[in-house]
Write a protein that holds these residues in place. Structure first.
Motif, PDB file in Angstrom:
ATOM      1  N   LEU A  91      -1.270  -0.068  -4.493  1.00  0.00           N
ATOM      2  CA  LEU A  91      -0.170   0.502  -5.275  1.00  0.00           C
ATOM      3  C   LEU A  91       0.357  -0.542  -6.241  1.00  0.00           C
ATOM      4  O   LEU A  91       0.485  -1.710  -5.876  1.00  0.00           O
ATOM      5  CB  LEU A  91       0.990   0.902  -4.351  1.00  0.00           C
ATOM      6  CG  LEU A  91       0.739   1.971  -3.301  1.00  0.00           C
ATOM      7  CD1 LEU A  91       1.961   2.095  -2.392  1.00  0.00           C
ATOM      8  CD2 LEU A  91       0.435   3.316  -3.966  1.00  0.00           C
ATOM      9  N   ILE A 122       5.797   4.094  -8.281  1.00  0.00           N
ATOM     10  CA  ILE A 122       4.545   3.573  -7.729  1.00  0.00           C
ATOM     11  C   ILE A 122       3.372   4.228  -8.455  1.00  0.00           C
ATOM     12  O   ILE A 122       3.432   5.399  -8.830  1.00  0.00           O
ATOM     13  CB  ILE A 122       4.416   3.778  -6.189  1.00  0.00           C
ATOM     14  CG1 ILE A 122       4.684   5.219  -5.769  1.00  0.00           C
ATOM     15  CG2 ILE A 122       5.323   2.814  -5.449  1.00  0.00           C
ATOM     16  CD1 ILE A 122       4.399   5.478  -4.284  1.00  0.00           C
ATOM     17  N   CYS A 123       2.337   3.422  -8.675  1.00  0.00           N
ATOM     18  CA  CYS A 123       1.114   3.918  -9.298  1.00  0.00           C
ATOM     19  C   CYS A 123      -0.047   3.614  -8.364  1.00  0.00           C
ATOM     20  O   CYS A 123      -0.061   2.565  -7.707  1.00  0.00           O
ATOM     21  CB  CYS A 123       0.867   3.227 -10.628  1.00  0.00           C
ATOM     22  SG  CYS A 123       2.150   3.552 -11.836  1.00  0.00           S
ATOM     23  N   TYR A 124      -0.975   4.542  -8.314  1.00  0.00           N
ATOM     24  CA  TYR A 124      -2.176   4.369  -7.489  1.00  0.00           C
ATOM     25  C   TYR A 124      -3.134   3.463  -8.253  1.00  0.00           C
ATOM     26  O   TYR A 124      -3.499   3.775  -9.387  1.00  0.00           O
ATOM     27  CB  TYR A 124      -2.789   5.753  -7.232  1.00  0.00           C
ATOM     28  CG  TYR A 124      -4.025   5.779  -6.369  1.00  0.00           C
ATOM     29  CD1 TYR A 124      -4.338   4.748  -5.489  1.00  0.00           C
ATOM     30  CD2 TYR A 124      -4.882   6.874  -6.414  1.00  0.00           C
ATOM     31  CE1 TYR A 124      -5.469   4.793  -4.697  1.00  0.00           C
ATOM     32  CE2 TYR A 124      -6.019   6.941  -5.613  1.00  0.00           C
ATOM     33  CZ  TYR A 124      -6.310   5.891  -4.775  1.00  0.00           C
ATOM     34  OH  TYR A 124      -7.435   5.931  -3.986  1.00  0.00           O
ATOM     35  N   LYS A 125      -3.534   2.329  -7.630  1.00  0.00           N
ATOM     36  CA  LYS A 125      -4.433   1.393  -8.304  1.00  0.00           C
ATOM     37  C   LYS A 125      -5.822   1.989  -8.406  1.00  0.00           C
ATOM     38  O   LYS A 125      -6.597   1.952  -7.443  1.00  0.00           O
ATOM     39  CB  LYS A 125      -4.497   0.080  -7.509  1.00  0.00           C
ATOM     40  CG  LYS A 125      -3.439  -0.935  -7.926  1.00  0.00           C
ATOM     41  CD  LYS A 125      -3.417  -2.148  -7.011  1.00  0.00           C
ATOM     42  CE  LYS A 125      -4.599  -3.064  -7.185  1.00  0.00           C
ATOM     43  NZ  LYS A 125      -4.576  -3.823  -8.446  1.00  0.00           N
ATOM     44  N   ASP A 131      -4.580   4.019 -13.416  1.00  0.00           N
ATOM     45  CA  ASP A 131      -3.478   3.836 -12.448  1.00  0.00           C
ATOM     46  C   ASP A 131      -2.400   4.929 -12.556  1.00  0.00           C
ATOM     47  O   ASP A 131      -1.289   4.673 -13.036  1.00  0.00           O
ATOM     48  CB  ASP A 131      -2.803   2.465 -12.630  1.00  0.00           C
ATOM     49  CG  ASP A 131      -3.779   1.306 -12.557  1.00  0.00           C
ATOM     50  OD1 ASP A 131      -4.817   1.446 -11.895  1.00  0.00           O
ATOM     51  OD2 ASP A 131      -3.491   0.258 -13.169  1.00  0.00           O
ATOM     52  N   ASP A 136       5.905   8.985  -3.174  1.00  0.00           N
ATOM     53  CA  ASP A 136       5.724   8.538  -1.787  1.00  0.00           C
ATOM     54  C   ASP A 136       4.846   9.507  -0.994  1.00  0.00           C
ATOM     55  O   ASP A 136       4.058   9.098  -0.143  1.00  0.00           O
ATOM     56  CB  ASP A 136       7.080   8.439  -1.073  1.00  0.00           C
ATOM     57  CG  ASP A 136       7.933   7.312  -1.623  1.00  0.00           C
ATOM     58  OD1 ASP A 136       7.560   6.732  -2.661  1.00  0.00           O
ATOM     59  OD2 ASP A 136       8.970   7.014  -1.007  1.00  0.00           O
ATOM     60  N   ALA A 139       1.251   8.870  -1.662  1.00  0.00           N
ATOM     61  CA  ALA A 139       0.828   7.614  -1.031  1.00  0.00           C
ATOM     62  C   ALA A 139       0.606   7.803   0.470  1.00  0.00           C
ATOM     63  O   ALA A 139      -0.392   7.330   1.027  1.00  0.00           O
ATOM     64  CB  ALA A 139       1.865   6.522  -1.290  1.00  0.00           C
ATOM     65  N   GLU A 181       2.702  -6.409  -6.975  1.00  0.00           N
ATOM     66  CA  GLU A 181       1.747  -5.887  -5.990  1.00  0.00           C
ATOM     67  C   GLU A 181       1.984  -6.601  -4.667  1.00  0.00           C
ATOM     68  O   GLU A 181       2.352  -7.774  -4.633  1.00  0.00           O
ATOM     69  CB  GLU A 181       0.313  -6.116  -6.467  1.00  0.00           C
ATOM     70  CG  GLU A 181       0.014  -5.326  -7.725  1.00  0.00           C
ATOM     71  CD  GLU A 181      -1.429  -5.434  -8.186  1.00  0.00           C
ATOM     72  OE1 GLU A 181      -2.320  -5.701  -7.355  1.00  0.00           O
ATOM     73  OE2 GLU A 181      -1.643  -5.250  -9.393  1.00  0.00           O
TER      74      GLU A 181
END
Ligand code: UDP
Length: 239
Positions: A91, A122-125, A131, A136, A139, A181
């Protein structure tokens, strides 16, 4: 210091990671390569690796003194650090104090709006998807982090933001937004990893609002190295 290529375990956009004899430690090497817009724009910023390593060191030592655990163990050379090996939580955590960049665009609001309170995103890597911003529930549903992990991450992000806003203000700099991160160490503790530098922060001069960060590269504003140097000059000796 010579780092053998056969020991390199990962090469990212701005850094290389090397294994060491100790399985719980890695060496992180900062490069001069710069990318933006999900690597559509590529370039080199002279001495960026040296400057970002030094800026990150000063910031991580300051955070550590103030009770924030980080992966940084020791500086090895002008571009290399010995760090705890962590499993990166996939994330990117973005904290915004002033509206700018992608969220200003998303909401159709001009850059520069002072927010009533900090925004945490939040961003998904996932490079192939640039991204994407998630929440939440995404995630947790995807198994990227548990509720407990997220609570821990947000609490640390809030503390880091408060400490850094104060820190930069003393240097005459406004911390507009930044990305951090986290990683899990061998004991399962979630600690601050990666870097905090003008590559991943928006930093504006308090009086002139001059941009002292990667937006100078993204937006072709020039004087990039000077801006990074200026940040280092102002924060040096503050801790
Ligand atoms: N950021 C980053 N890496 C990314 C995306 C964003 O370091 O992959 C940082 C960026 O430098 C800024 C903050 O996170 O300080 C917020 O960036 P934003 O979402 O506004 O995206 P941008 O406008 O940079 O594309």
């Amino acid at each position: 210091m010579i780092l053998a290529e056969e020991n390199m375990i990962y090469e990212g956009k701005a850094k290389k990671v090397y294994q060491t004899e100790n399985p719980n430690e890695v060496i992180i090497y900062y490069k001069d390569d710069a990318t933006a817009f999900n690597s559509l724009k590529k370039g080199t910023i002279v001495n960026k690796g040296i400057l970002n390593k030094e800026i990150t060191t000063i910031i991580y030592e300051y955070l550590n003194t103030n009770g924030v655990q980080t992966h940084l163990l020791e500086n090895l050379s002008d571009r290399a650090q010995r760090c705890k090996k962590v499993d990166i939580v996939p994330l990117e955590v973005i904290i915004r104090n002033i509206l700018a960049g992608s969220t200003a665009k998303l909401l159709g609001i001009e850059e520069g709006l002072e927010l009533n309170q900090a925004i945490f995103e939040i961003c998904y890597k996932k490079d192939e998807l640039a991204d994407p911003m998630i929440n939440d529930y995404h995630a947790m549903a995807l198994g990227l982090a548990t509720r407990e992990d997220l609570d821990n991450i947000y609490a640390q992000a809030k503390k880091i933001n408060e400490l850094l806003q104060e820190f930069f203000l003393k240097a005459g700099i406004i911390l507009v937004d930044f990305k951090i991160e986290f990683g899990k160490d061998q004991n399962g503790n979630i600690i601050l990893a990666d870097e905090i530098s003008p590559d991943c922060c928006r930093l504006w001069d308090k009086d002139t609002k001059k941009k002292l960060d990667k937006d100078r590269f993204r937006r072709d504003l020039g004087d990039i190295e000077d801006a990074y140097q200026e940040v280092l000059r102002r924060i040096k000796g503050m801790v």
